[in-house]
Design a protein around this motif. Sequence first.
Motif, mmCIF file in Angstrom:
data_model
loop_
_atom_site.group_PDB
_atom_site.id
_atom_site.type_symbol
_atom_site.label_atom_id
_atom_site.label_comp_id
_atom_site.label_asym_id
_atom_site.label_seq_id
_atom_site.Cartn_x
_atom_site.Cartn_y
_atom_site.Cartn_z
ATOM 1 N N HIS A 31 2.342 12.957 -5.195
ATOM 2 C CA HIS A 31 2.080 13.164 -3.741
ATOM 3 C C HIS A 31 1.537 14.551 -3.675
ATOM 4 O O HIS A 31 1.940 15.505 -3.816
ATOM 5 C CB HIS A 31 3.279 12.977 -3.156
ATOM 6 N N GLU A 32 0.363 14.338 -2.682
ATOM 7 C CA GLU A 32 -0.290 15.636 -2.341
ATOM 8 C C GLU A 32 -0.669 16.315 -3.590
ATOM 9 O O GLU A 32 -0.484 17.637 -3.867
ATOM 10 C CB GLU A 32 0.441 16.464 -1.425
ATOM 11 N N GLY A 33 -0.875 15.728 -4.707
ATOM 12 C CA GLY A 33 -1.332 16.197 -6.072
ATOM 13 C C GLY A 33 -0.258 16.711 -7.106
ATOM 14 O O GLY A 33 -0.706 17.149 -7.954
ATOM 15 N N ALA A 34 1.041 16.685 -6.587
ATOM 16 C CA ALA A 34 2.150 17.042 -7.463
ATOM 17 C C ALA A 34 3.074 15.969 -7.778
ATOM 18 O O ALA A 34 3.122 14.841 -7.033
ATOM 19 C CB ALA A 34 2.911 18.190 -6.819
ATOM 20 N N ASP A 35 3.818 16.063 -8.934
ATOM 21 C CA ASP A 35 4.541 14.835 -9.551
ATOM 22 C C ASP A 35 5.748 14.939 -8.459
ATOM 23 O O ASP A 35 6.246 15.896 -8.380
ATOM 24 C CB ASP A 35 4.915 14.946 -10.853
ATOM 25 N N ARG A 36 6.265 13.479 -8.207
ATOM 26 C CA ARG A 36 7.376 13.618 -7.433
ATOM 27 C C ARG A 36 8.636 12.883 -8.035
ATOM 28 O O ARG A 36 9.648 12.898 -7.678
ATOM 29 C CB ARG A 36 7.020 13.141 -6.156
ATOM 30 N N GLY A 37 7.998 11.955 -8.818
ATOM 31 C CA GLY A 37 9.452 10.993 -9.486
ATOM 32 C C GLY A 37 8.488 10.154 -10.533
ATOM 33 O O GLY A 37 7.328 9.916 -10.727
ATOM 34 N N ASP A 38 9.228 9.294 -11.092
ATOM 35 C CA ASP A 38 8.877 8.010 -12.104
ATOM 36 C C ASP A 38 9.711 6.762 -12.140
ATOM 37 O O ASP A 38 10.585 6.822 -11.635
ATOM 38 C CB ASP A 38 8.911 8.766 -13.543
ATOM 39 N N ILE A 39 9.077 5.746 -12.710
ATOM 40 C CA ILE A 39 9.686 4.537 -12.649
ATOM 41 C C ILE A 39 9.493 3.695 -13.935
ATOM 42 O O ILE A 39 8.293 4.007 -14.330
ATOM 43 C CB ILE A 39 9.393 3.874 -11.244
ATOM 44 N N GLY A 69 11.472 7.501 -3.425
ATOM 45 C CA GLY A 69 12.113 6.600 -3.883
ATOM 46 C C GLY A 69 11.454 5.293 -3.417
ATOM 47 O O GLY A 69 11.104 4.255 -4.262
ATOM 48 N N ARG A 70 11.245 5.214 -2.273
ATOM 49 C CA ARG A 70 10.557 3.887 -1.563
ATOM 50 C C ARG A 70 9.051 3.619 -2.393
ATOM 51 O O ARG A 70 8.932 2.650 -2.709
ATOM 52 C CB ARG A 70 10.195 4.132 -0.049
ATOM 53 N N SER A 71 8.277 4.678 -2.317
ATOM 54 C CA SER A 71 7.070 4.602 -2.906
ATOM 55 C C SER A 71 7.042 4.228 -4.313
ATOM 56 O O SER A 71 6.209 3.465 -4.844
ATOM 57 C CB SER A 71 6.314 6.074 -2.712
ATOM 58 N N LEU A 72 7.950 4.644 -5.151
ATOM 59 C CA LEU A 72 8.325 4.359 -6.523
ATOM 60 C C LEU A 72 8.600 2.748 -6.606
ATOM 61 O O LEU A 72 7.902 1.951 -7.550
ATOM 62 C CB LEU A 72 9.398 5.260 -7.232
ATOM 63 N N LEU A 73 9.158 2.403 -5.896
ATOM 64 C CA LEU A 73 9.437 1.022 -5.898
ATOM 65 C C LEU A 73 8.249 0.057 -5.327
ATOM 66 O O LEU A 73 8.215 -1.043 -5.654
ATOM 67 C CB LEU A 73 10.793 0.491 -4.960
ATOM 68 N N VAL A 94 0.986 -1.153 -0.041
ATOM 69 C CA VAL A 94 -0.097 -0.128 -0.110
ATOM 70 C C VAL A 94 0.849 1.344 0.070
ATOM 71 O O VAL A 94 1.838 1.268 0.912
ATOM 72 C CB VAL A 94 -0.750 -0.031 1.289
ATOM 73 N N LEU A 95 0.590 1.977 -0.908
ATOM 74 C CA LEU A 95 1.525 3.324 -0.889
ATOM 75 C C LEU A 95 1.201 4.600 0.306
ATOM 76 O O LEU A 95 -0.192 4.204 0.966
ATOM 77 C CB LEU A 95 1.095 4.110 -2.011
ATOM 78 N N PRO A 96 1.938 5.067 0.594
ATOM 79 C CA PRO A 96 1.622 6.200 1.731
ATOM 80 C C PRO A 96 0.469 7.063 1.515
ATOM 81 O O PRO A 96 0.155 7.248 0.312
ATOM 82 C CB PRO A 96 3.088 6.704 2.014
ATOM 83 N N PRO A 97 -0.224 7.559 2.394
ATOM 84 C CA PRO A 97 -1.331 8.444 2.164
ATOM 85 C C PRO A 97 -0.938 9.513 1.377
ATOM 86 O O PRO A 97 0.141 10.135 1.536
ATOM 87 C CB PRO A 97 -1.543 8.969 3.782
ATOM 88 N N ALA A 98 -1.817 9.838 0.454
ATOM 89 C CA ALA A 98 -1.582 11.208 -0.217
ATOM 90 C C ALA A 98 -0.625 10.988 -1.505
ATOM 91 O O ALA A 98 -0.337 11.870 -2.345
ATOM 92 C CB ALA A 98 -1.043 12.499 0.426
ATOM 93 N N SER A 99 -0.177 9.421 -1.769
ATOM 94 C CA SER A 99 0.753 9.218 -2.871
ATOM 95 C C SER A 99 -0.184 8.355 -3.581
ATOM 96 O O SER A 99 -0.745 7.496 -3.170
ATOM 97 C CB SER A 99 1.908 8.367 -2.142
ATOM 98 N N VAL A 100 -0.003 8.755 -5.000
ATOM 99 C CA VAL A 100 -0.723 7.806 -6.082
ATOM 100 C C VAL A 100 -0.002 7.634 -7.321
ATOM 101 O O VAL A 100 1.009 8.321 -7.651
ATOM 102 C CB VAL A 100 -1.995 8.913 -6.478
ATOM 103 N N SER A 101 -0.337 6.538 -7.922
ATOM 104 C CA SER A 101 0.466 6.120 -9.064
ATOM 105 C C SER A 101 -0.258 6.551 -10.600
ATOM 106 O O SER A 101 -1.590 6.122 -10.456
ATOM 107 C CB SER A 101 0.942 4.603 -9.160
ATOM 108 N N ARG A 102 0.284 6.978 -11.336
ATOM 109 C CA ARG A 102 -0.427 7.198 -12.535
ATOM 110 C C ARG A 102 0.367 6.721 -13.942
ATOM 111 O O ARG A 102 1.777 6.884 -13.567
ATOM 112 C CB ARG A 102 -1.083 8.380 -12.804
ATOM 113 N N ALA A 103 -0.160 6.622 -15.203
ATOM 114 C CA ALA A 103 0.625 6.150 -16.186
ATOM 115 C C ALA A 103 1.208 7.592 -16.695
ATOM 116 O O ALA A 103 0.651 8.736 -16.627
ATOM 117 C CB ALA A 103 -0.255 5.617 -17.242
ATOM 118 N N MET A 104 2.522 7.464 -17.348
ATOM 119 C CA MET A 104 3.176 8.307 -17.798
ATOM 120 C C MET A 104 2.474 8.723 -19.267
ATOM 121 O O MET A 104 1.874 8.001 -19.846
ATOM 122 C CB MET A 104 4.610 7.903 -18.231
#
Length: 277
Positions: free
Chosen positions: A188-196, A227-231, A120-130
């Motif tokens: 996270h919290e509506g803003a992009d933070r990284g990609d995988i 980084g942990r969330s992306l993994l 489960v991802l941390p609160p306020a973190s969401v995954s979306r397609a590039m």
Amino acid sequence: MTTTLRPTAPLKTTDDGERRCTYEVCVNSRPVGVLELSTDAKFGASHGQIQRLDIDEPDRRRGRATVAALAAEEVLRGWGCVQVRITVPIEARAALTLAGDLGYTTRGHNMVKDLTVPPVLPPASVSRAMTETEFPSWLARERAGYTRSWVERGSTEEQAAAKADADFTAYLPNGPATPSVRLRVLTHEGADRGDIWISLGDAYGEDVGAYVFSVEVAPEHRGQGHGRSLLLIAEQESLAAGARSIGLHVFADNTPAMGLYESLNYRYTRTHLFKAL
């Protein structure tokens, strides 16, 4: 006692200069092991590889492997190689010790994790397609960073660029539409933070169901757990596709990344080493 190499067949040479040959390791003409040498198809004819070096059990711990490895280096020098690479399974402790004694430097490691339950991802973190519009700038950044990483580790610009071309063509033949590829963005919290970048299937010969090719957190958002969330996203995507294990490669000088992977229960499987000739 004299240790020598005896070819088992003529040297094989391709049109683009790649070379390959297998030898018997002999002591006073008595075969005691096998040695396989080649040049590197991705780095070119100036980079050699010891593909295999096996000494028969009764002749181990007598210096046969050391002499054979040094003889292999001489063969590769004769081929015009300026560097030799080896890959050693992590359980082969004696081989790793020998490589260190012979002056090899660790370049990186392969790591693998077994997958069970989707995390489960941390609160306020969401995954979306590039998106398609995001892909070109992502690709340019990834390719530049990948090329630079090899130059920093001793490859020429030409060799690093050739490897980048080969790898990106092989693993992203149809860009984001490649069926075996998942390109995900962490918000996270509506803003992009990284990609995988995740590849489904055994893309790197590790007998795994998925492989992480790239993890990138925006510089201004590093050190915040993204980084942990992306993994964790990689685990979610892999499990959803039916994979039960996931692998990755980490450069040996990337201590923070190794610490992160270890904390997520990745285990080391292979070590990659090199030596200038």
